[in-house]
Design a protein around this motif. Structure first.
Motif, mmCIF file in Angstrom:
data_model
loop_
_atom_site.group_PDB
_atom_site.id
_atom_site.type_symbol
_atom_site.label_atom_id
_atom_site.label_comp_id
_atom_site.label_asym_id
_atom_site.label_seq_id
_atom_site.Cartn_x
_atom_site.Cartn_y
_atom_site.Cartn_z
ATOM 1 N N LEU A 1 0.673 -1.146 -0.105
ATOM 2 C CA LEU A 1 -0.103 -0.014 0.024
ATOM 3 C C LEU A 1 0.907 1.371 0.176
ATOM 4 N N SER A 2 1.796 1.078 0.657
ATOM 5 C CA SER A 2 2.955 2.320 0.893
ATOM 6 C C SER A 2 3.422 2.719 -0.655
ATOM 7 N N ALA A 3 3.835 1.481 -1.370
ATOM 8 C CA ALA A 3 4.524 1.751 -2.620
ATOM 9 C C ALA A 3 3.360 2.380 -3.585
ATOM 10 N N GLU A 4 2.124 2.079 -3.424
ATOM 11 C CA GLU A 4 1.086 2.415 -4.137
ATOM 12 C C GLU A 4 0.758 3.906 -4.042
ATOM 13 N N GLY A 5 1.204 4.381 -2.905
ATOM 14 C CA GLY A 5 1.081 5.904 -2.597
ATOM 15 C C GLY A 5 -0.322 5.960 -1.615
ATOM 16 N N TYR A 6 -0.323 5.075 -0.866
ATOM 17 C CA TYR A 6 -1.661 5.307 -0.013
ATOM 18 C C TYR A 6 -1.426 6.282 1.138
ATOM 19 N N LYS A 7 -2.671 6.981 1.439
ATOM 20 C CA LYS A 7 -2.490 8.506 1.858
ATOM 21 C C LYS A 7 -3.637 8.307 3.218
ATOM 22 N N VAL A 8 -3.562 9.072 3.959
ATOM 23 C CA VAL A 8 -4.530 9.336 5.243
ATOM 24 C C VAL A 8 -4.743 10.833 5.240
ATOM 25 N N ARG A 9 -5.805 11.383 5.842
ATOM 26 C CA ARG A 9 -5.865 12.577 6.151
ATOM 27 C C ARG A 9 -5.073 13.281 7.150
ATOM 28 N N LYS A 10 -4.769 14.542 6.895
ATOM 29 C CA LYS A 10 -4.029 15.211 8.069
ATOM 30 C C LYS A 10 -4.849 15.751 8.900
ATOM 31 N N LYS A 11 -4.309 16.079 10.283
ATOM 32 C CA LYS A 11 -5.320 16.603 11.303
ATOM 33 C C LYS A 11 -6.085 17.927 10.799
ATOM 34 N N LYS A 12 -5.228 18.910 10.089
ATOM 35 C CA LYS A 12 -5.414 20.103 9.759
ATOM 36 C C LYS A 12 -5.810 20.282 8.305
ATOM 37 N N GLY A 13 -6.392 19.170 7.652
ATOM 38 C CA GLY A 13 -6.742 19.012 6.335
ATOM 39 C C GLY A 13 -5.602 18.817 5.398
ATOM 40 N N GLY A 14 -6.225 18.017 4.308
ATOM 41 C CA GLY A 14 -4.989 17.852 3.315
ATOM 42 C C GLY A 14 -4.922 16.329 3.516
ATOM 43 N N TRP A 15 -3.830 15.795 2.812
ATOM 44 C CA TRP A 15 -3.349 14.210 2.928
ATOM 45 C C TRP A 15 -1.973 14.244 2.999
ATOM 46 N N ARG A 16 -1.353 13.001 3.551
ATOM 47 C CA ARG A 16 -0.247 12.831 3.731
ATOM 48 C C ARG A 16 -0.081 11.381 3.513
ATOM 49 N N ARG A 17 1.196 11.062 3.080
ATOM 50 C CA ARG A 17 1.615 9.341 2.961
ATOM 51 C C ARG A 17 1.471 8.583 4.144
ATOM 52 N N ALA A 18 0.971 7.562 4.516
ATOM 53 C CA ALA A 18 0.632 6.866 5.592
ATOM 54 C C ALA A 18 2.088 5.865 5.936
ATOM 55 N N SER A 19 2.480 5.943 7.094
ATOM 56 C CA SER A 19 3.541 4.939 7.229
ATOM 57 C C SER A 19 3.214 3.421 7.383
ATOM 58 N N ILE A 20 4.154 2.505 7.087
ATOM 59 C CA ILE A 20 3.741 1.354 7.276
ATOM 60 C C ILE A 20 3.347 0.653 8.442
ATOM 61 N N ARG A 21 3.891 1.171 9.613
ATOM 62 C CA ARG A 21 3.364 1.051 10.941
ATOM 63 C C ARG A 21 1.878 1.515 11.252
ATOM 64 N N GLU A 22 1.657 2.743 10.702
ATOM 65 C CA GLU A 22 0.295 3.357 10.709
ATOM 66 C C GLU A 22 -0.712 2.427 9.831
ATOM 67 N N ILE A 23 -0.223 1.995 8.857
ATOM 68 C CA ILE A 23 -1.268 1.229 8.018
ATOM 69 C C ILE A 23 -1.675 -0.171 8.809
ATOM 70 N N GLN A 24 -0.677 -0.735 9.318
ATOM 71 C CA GLN A 24 -0.887 -2.056 10.101
ATOM 72 C C GLN A 24 -1.802 -1.843 11.419
ATOM 73 N N ASP A 25 -1.539 -0.412 11.988
ATOM 74 C CA ASP A 25 -2.232 -0.456 13.199
ATOM 75 C C ASP A 25 -3.629 0.217 12.803
ATOM 76 N N THR A 26 -3.980 0.349 11.683
ATOM 77 C CA THR A 26 -5.334 1.244 11.405
ATOM 78 C C THR A 26 -6.312 0.197 10.407
ATOM 79 N N LEU A 27 -5.650 -0.625 9.663
ATOM 80 C CA LEU A 27 -6.372 -1.427 8.679
ATOM 81 C C LEU A 27 -6.380 -3.015 9.011
ATOM 82 N N THR A 28 -7.333 -3.399 8.610
ATOM 83 C CA THR A 28 -7.329 -4.873 8.803
ATOM 84 C C THR A 28 -6.754 -5.700 7.388
#
Length: 217
Positions: A138-165
């Motif tokens: 997912l990281s290689a494909e450019g998976y992103k999550v929302r920033k707290k103050k708006g906009g988007w950022r690339r998610a870290s590998i650890r963050e993806i594992q912690d938030t997705l099934t």
């Protein structure tokens, strides 16, 4: 994959060793080659224990980042076979194990299917946390999550594992790749040569075994 040694193979043994072996009766040649096979098996098992290839370097690590020891089962089922008192083969009795060993020894590609994955690993737990392999894909494909103050950022590998099934990560990954679930794919396998020996080592060990057998009569 098998280590093959024959007494009349000039590229493997020097002339003195060839003649010494060929002058012995068949039962002694068989005993000598079988003993050599057990020695070479011990060498192969020791390399697997050290996770070290024949040339001395470490095995190429797994692509998924897992740190567990590799090829352990291949060392356990390795057996020496002597054919016609003049051919030693170090190989696996089970043909499938032999093919796996050859792939690990020489490298190549393994064809994987969805049904084969289920047989090997069982039905996946789709509610479990996303695997590291999924997160890296997912990281290689450019998976992103929302920033707290708006906009988007690339998610870290650890963050993806912690938030997705596992299930959700699979759906998102297929969507990003705009492809249907694959039923067949190729997995590159790097060479991890654990079997084999250098000619000088084989000749030295073989002559020692010959001398021991001749002393015992």
């Amino acid at each position: 994959m098998s280590l093959k040694i024959t007494p009349n193979a000039a590229q493997a043994l020097d002339l003195k060793t060839q003649l010494t072996l060929l002058q012995l009766p068949a039962n002694k040649r068989t005993r000598i080659l079988k003993t050599l096979g057990r020695y070479e098996r011990a060498q192969a098992r020791a390399r697997i224990k050290r996770q070290q290839a024949l040339e001395g370097g470490s095995f190429t690590p797994r692509a998924n980042g897992k740190k567990g020891k590799m090829l352990k089962r291949l060392g356990r089922t390795l057996e020496p076979y002597v054919k016609n008192a003049d051919r030693l083969e170090l190989k696996h009795k089970n043909a499938l194990t032999g093919r796996i060993a050859a792939l690990q020894q020489e490298g190549g590609e393994e064809t994987m299917t969805a049904s084969k994955m289920r047989r090997i690993h069982g039905q996946p737990d789709y509610d479990a946390p996303a695997s590291r392999a999924q997160a890296k894909a997912l990281s290689a494909e450019g998976y992103k999550v929302r920033k707290k103050k708006g906009g988007w950022r690339r998610a870290s590998i650890r963050e993806i594992q912690d938030t997705l099934t596992v299930g959700k990560a699979g759906v998102i990954l297929r969507s990003m790749r705009d492809s249907k679930s694959q039923q067949r794919w190729n997995i590159p396998v790097p060479a991890r040569p654990f079997l084999g020996d250098y000619t000088t080592n084989v000749q030295r060990e073989l002559m020692q075994i010959i001398q021991q057998v001749q002393k015992r009569g």
